[in-house]
Design a protein around this motif. Sequence first.
Motif, PDB file in Angstrom:
ATOM      1  N   UNK A 121       5.863 -30.779   6.371  1.00 42.50           N
ATOM      2  CA  UNK A 121       6.737 -29.655   6.032  1.00 42.50           C
ATOM      3  C   UNK A 121       6.509 -29.290   4.568  1.00 42.50           C
ATOM      4  N   UNK A 122       6.523 -27.993   4.259  1.00 46.31           N
ATOM      5  CA  UNK A 122       6.200 -27.512   2.919  1.00 46.31           C
ATOM      6  C   UNK A 122       7.332 -26.645   2.382  1.00 46.31           C
ATOM      7  N   UNK A 123       7.581 -26.770   1.077  1.00 42.32           N
ATOM      8  CA  UNK A 123       8.632 -25.997   0.435  1.00 42.32           C
ATOM      9  C   UNK A 123       8.100 -24.636  -0.010  1.00 42.32           C
ATOM     10  N   UNK A 124       9.025 -23.699  -0.125  1.00 43.01           N
ATOM     11  CA  UNK A 124       8.647 -22.363  -0.601  1.00 43.01           C
ATOM     12  C   UNK A 124       8.953 -21.293   0.413  1.00 43.01           C
ATOM     13  N   UNK A 125       9.035 -20.073  -0.072  1.00 46.87           N
ATOM     14  CA  UNK A 125       9.314 -18.920   0.786  1.00 46.87           C
ATOM     15  C   UNK A 125       8.540 -17.714   0.278  1.00 46.87           C
ATOM     16  N   UNK A 126       8.277 -16.777   1.170  1.00 43.95           N
ATOM     17  CA  UNK A 126       7.626 -15.518   0.790  1.00 43.95           C
ATOM     18  C   UNK A 126       8.354 -14.377   1.489  1.00 43.95           C
ATOM     19  N   UNK A 127       8.647 -13.337   0.717  1.00 45.44           N
ATOM     20  CA  UNK A 127       9.417 -12.200   1.230  1.00 45.44           C
ATOM     21  C   UNK A 127       8.596 -10.919   1.140  1.00 45.44           C
ATOM     22  N   UNK A 128       8.549 -10.190   2.243  1.00 50.33           N
ATOM     23  CA  UNK A 128       7.856  -8.906   2.308  1.00 50.33           C
ATOM     24  C   UNK A 128       8.903  -7.802   2.457  1.00 50.33           C
ATOM     25  N   UNK A 129       8.859  -6.827   1.557  1.00 49.02           N
ATOM     26  CA  UNK A 129       9.783  -5.698   1.642  1.00 49.02           C
ATOM     27  C   UNK A 129       9.004  -4.392   1.560  1.00 49.02           C
ATOM     28  N   UNK A 130       9.423  -3.402   2.362  1.00 47.97           N
ATOM     29  CA  UNK A 130       8.757  -2.113   2.339  1.00 47.97           C
ATOM     30  C   UNK A 130       9.581  -1.042   3.003  1.00 47.97           C
ATOM     31  N   UNK A 131       9.130   0.199   2.892  1.00 46.87           N
ATOM     32  CA  UNK A 131       9.801   1.359   3.463  1.00 46.87           C
ATOM     33  C   UNK A 131      11.245   1.464   2.945  1.00 46.87           C
ATOM     34  N   UNK A 180       0.791  -1.217   0.000  1.00 42.33           N
ATOM     35  CA  UNK A 180       0.000   0.000   0.000  1.00 42.33           C
ATOM     36  C   UNK A 180       0.825   1.269   0.000  1.00 42.33           C
ATOM     37  N   UNK A 181       0.144   2.409   0.146  1.00 40.23           N
ATOM     38  CA  UNK A 181       0.793   3.713   0.007  1.00 40.23           C
ATOM     39  C   UNK A 181       1.698   4.105   1.161  1.00 40.23           C
ATOM     40  N   UNK A 182       1.663   3.377   2.256  1.00 38.44           N
ATOM     41  CA  UNK A 182       2.546   3.690   3.383  1.00 38.44           C
ATOM     42  C   UNK A 182       3.899   3.000   3.217  1.00 38.44           C
ATOM     43  N   UNK A 183       3.894   1.667   3.098  1.00 40.75           N
ATOM     44  CA  UNK A 183       5.153   0.925   2.956  1.00 40.75           C
ATOM     45  C   UNK A 183       5.683   0.958   1.529  1.00 40.75           C
ATOM     46  N   UNK A 184       4.759   1.030   0.534  1.00 41.88           N
ATOM     47  CA  UNK A 184       5.140   1.080  -0.885  1.00 41.88           C
ATOM     48  C   UNK A 184       6.123  -0.025  -1.235  1.00 41.88           C
ATOM     49  N   UNK A 185       5.792  -1.246  -0.804  1.00 44.16           N
ATOM     50  CA  UNK A 185       6.729  -2.339  -0.954  1.00 44.16           C
ATOM     51  C   UNK A 185       6.320  -3.401  -1.947  1.00 44.16           C
ATOM     52  N   UNK A 186       6.958  -4.548  -1.823  1.00 46.09           N
ATOM     53  CA  UNK A 186       6.725  -5.672  -2.716  1.00 46.09           C
ATOM     54  C   UNK A 186       6.576  -6.961  -1.913  1.00 46.09           C
ATOM     55  N   UNK A 187       5.908  -7.927  -2.526  1.00 41.56           N
ATOM     56  CA  UNK A 187       5.788  -9.265  -1.956  1.00 41.56           C
ATOM     57  C   UNK A 187       6.250 -10.253  -3.018  1.00 41.56           C
ATOM     58  N   UNK A 188       7.175 -11.151  -2.650  1.00 39.78           N
ATOM     59  CA  UNK A 188       7.736 -12.092  -3.609  1.00 39.78           C
ATOM     60  C   UNK A 188       7.647 -13.513  -3.070  1.00 39.78           C
ATOM     61  N   UNK A 189       7.001 -14.390  -3.824  1.00 42.42           N
ATOM     62  CA  UNK A 189       6.957 -15.816  -3.502  1.00 42.42           C
ATOM     63  C   UNK A 189       8.057 -16.512  -4.297  1.00 42.42           C
ATOM     64  N   UNK A 190       8.795 -17.434  -3.648  1.00 46.09           N
ATOM     65  CA  UNK A 190       9.940 -18.061  -4.307  1.00 46.09           C
ATOM     66  C   UNK A 190      10.132 -19.492  -3.831  1.00 46.09           C
ATOM     67  N   UNK A 191      11.109 -20.153  -4.428  1.00 53.71           N
ATOM     68  CA  UNK A 191      11.503 -21.514  -4.038  1.00 53.71           C
ATOM     69  C   UNK A 191      10.336 -22.501  -4.086  1.00 53.71           C
ATOM     70  N   UNK A 192       9.441 -22.314  -5.050  1.00 52.42           N
ATOM     71  CA  UNK A 192       8.320 -23.233  -5.203  1.00 52.42           C
ATOM     72  C   UNK A 192       7.004 -22.713  -4.676  1.00 52.42           C
ATOM     73  N   UNK A 193       7.026 -21.654  -3.893  1.00 50.58           N
ATOM     74  CA  UNK A 193       5.784 -21.049  -3.409  1.00 50.58           C
ATOM     75  C   UNK A 193       5.217 -20.134  -4.493  1.00 50.58           C
TER      76      UNK A 193
END
Length: 251
Positions: free
Chosen positions: A60-70, A19-32
Amino acid sequence: ADGTLHWGVKQSFRAYVTGPVAKGTITASDGATQASGNGAFTFADATGTYDTEAGTLKAAFKGAVTFKGHEHDGAYSLDLTLSDLRVNLTKGKGTLTADVDDLGETSQDIVLADLSAPSAALTVKDDVITLDKVTATLTEAGAKAFGGFYAAGAELDPVNLAVALTKGAELPAGSGGSDGSGSGTGTDGGPDASGSTTGGVGSTIGGDLGGSLASTGSDVPVGALGAAAGAAVAAGAGVVLALRRRRSTAE
């Protein structure tokens, strides 16, 4: 032999990041993968053990999700990655754990949430165990992992999972929904209407204090509220100072 986990983490958190506050990105990787419209995540390739008589399941499940902002000068104040998600259930109760990387510092096996399934039984159909709408409640350790954005006890998005007991078993289609919603109370902002998960318009959390605080309640990220409240206080102080100066000039 296989399995998938559908989980959105928390809808308001996804909306805040893009959103307009963090103005970030979300990335799913490694199979997620992530559903369109800033939706929920799917973690795949499950391995683990089960005992239907004892009602126990470890997966146990494979995959990762990354949240970046600010972002500022190429650096992010918010940089959080969840990976190696694991579910441990006994008679419908259990935990969701993950490895957490926060600003480059990794902590393993963090219990993010306490889980509660609608049923204590593990029912097998066509060699598949399916558990939908498993309630996920943030733990103290999970609250720390999210940097205090939410308090312990906050309700996260529900968990939907399916595990195949044989290699030939067919897993059901994803039931996590496009936005992973359905767990929060009140209105916590919607997904980016454009379908993008990168710098979308998303929610106005922290940006529309006047009309949203009453309806969002505790579902708004605490960190966002702190920043927005601080800005509101500063703005209020400026108004008072301006009024005092005007009165002095008039006198």
